[in-house]
Design a protein around this motif. Structure first.
Motif, PDB file in Angstrom:
ATOM      1  N   ASP A  85       0.832  -1.186  -0.035  1.00 55.98           N
ATOM      2  CA  ASP A  85       0.056   0.121  -0.113  1.00 55.98           C
ATOM      3  C   ASP A  85       0.805   1.240   0.003  1.00 55.98           C
ATOM      4  O   ASP A  85       2.170   1.214   0.471  1.00 55.98           O
ATOM      5  CB  ASP A  85      -0.739   0.024   1.133  1.00 55.98           C
ATOM      6  N   LEU A 136      -9.069   1.573   0.516  1.00 56.25           N
ATOM      7  CA  LEU A 136      -9.852   0.726   1.443  1.00 56.25           C
ATOM      8  C   LEU A 136     -10.058   1.851   2.730  1.00 56.25           C
ATOM      9  O   LEU A 136      -8.945   2.030   3.329  1.00 56.25           O
ATOM     10  CB  LEU A 136      -9.331  -0.589   1.987  1.00 56.25           C
ATOM     11  N   ASP A 165      -9.404  -5.887   5.948  1.00 53.27           N
ATOM     12  CA  ASP A 165      -8.002  -5.948   5.890  1.00 53.27           C
ATOM     13  C   ASP A 165      -7.581  -6.391   4.357  1.00 53.27           C
ATOM     14  O   ASP A 165      -7.918  -7.363   3.718  1.00 53.27           O
ATOM     15  CB  ASP A 165      -7.363  -6.642   6.884  1.00 53.27           C
ATOM     16  N   ILE A 216      -4.730   2.454   2.025  1.00 52.98           N
ATOM     17  CA  ILE A 216      -5.430   2.169   3.113  1.00 52.98           C
ATOM     18  C   ILE A 216      -5.438   3.670   3.955  1.00 52.98           C
ATOM     19  O   ILE A 216      -4.268   3.876   4.488  1.00 52.98           O
ATOM     20  CB  ILE A 216      -4.698   1.050   3.923  1.00 52.98           C
TER      21      ILE A 216
END
Length: 261
Positions: free
Chosen positions: A96, A138, A144, A165
């Motif tokens: 990420d 997300l 997750d 994230i």
């Protein structure tokens, strides 16, 4: 050298990555199956590949330059949550990035707010890959990204699409708008019909999707530049979240294609 067994310390340490707390601490996760391992190798995220002897032979071409550790069937099964493991599981580094890395790319940005189901999250990531999206965020209390079920549902696309994230969905929306994105909330009560939204779908667009059960809270939907409704032509009450995301993302891709002609 004999394959490692289920009781081997290296296998035990890798198995701990099935816990989110350990994944977060080590910034490592497990990618199960040949598609996921192939994507991880192409992305340069692999630390180690655990493979049964049969799988190592079957996927010899894929594993030519990979750091492979042979394990027996029981050890491999302990690392996989698949009903019928394919014989390959890779330990991978997290991938990420900050949101700013996504806004420099082309294609839409997909924001998932409080998406809880790993199958839906993984399918949205896979769809984002299919339409050449700039990336997926997300946001909020979403599932997750490195959950084994989420990773498997992406079928390797996790390694092809930018991923962010961020626990603050409102901040994500504001940053995207500050970067020149038009944020479109997918909302059944939206004031714009998707079939009439072509002008909104071109340029820098970010789609905002809500939770599977309750959709987008009113306060988040209000932050978007427009709320877009997918028309329901039959008697279905609504669309599954991942299906709705696919419809919206392909509508964006189609509009961009028409504008490019």
């Amino acid at each position: 050298m004999l394959p490692l067994t289920v009781g081997n310390s290296r296998v035990k340490e890798a198995r701990k990555l099935s816990r989110r707390s350990v994944r977060t601490e080590r910034r490592l996760f497990l990618a199960d199956g040949p598609k996921a391992v192939e994507g991880a190798l192409e992305a340069g995220r692999v630390v180690e590949v655990f493979a049964t002897p049969d799988a190592a032979r079957a996927y010899a071409g894929l594993l030519t330059d990979a750091p492979v550790t042979l394990v027996d069937d029981r050890a491999l099964a302990s690392l996989s949550d698949s009903v019928t493991p394919a014989g390959l599981v890779a330990v991978c580094r997290f991938l990420d990035v900050d949101l700013g890395a996504l806004t420099g790319g082309s294609g839409p940005v997909v924001v998932c707010a409080d998406v809880r189901d790993p199958g839906n999250a993984g399918t949205i990531i896979r769809t984002a890959d299919a339409v050449a999206a700039a990336g997926v965020v997300l946001a909020g209390n979403s599932v997750d990204a490195y959950n084994e079920k989420t990773v498997r549902a992406t079928v390797g696309s996790l390694f092809h699409v930018g991923l962010t994230i961020d626990g603050d969905t409102a901040s994500v929306v504001a940053r995207l708008q500050g970067a020149g994105y038009r944020v479109l909330a997918a909302d059944g009560a939206g004031e714009v019909d998707l079939f009439d939204a072509d002008e909104l779908l071109t340029g820098k667009v970010a789609w905002l999707f809500g939770n599977e059960a309750w959709g987008l809270p009113a306060d988040l939907a209000a932050l978007a530049d427009h709320r877009v409704a997918i028309p329901i032509l039959g008697r279905a009450e609504s669309l599954n979240l991942a299906t709705a995301a696919a419809v919206c993302l392909y509508a964006s891709a189609a509009a961009a294609t028409r504008m490019g002609r």
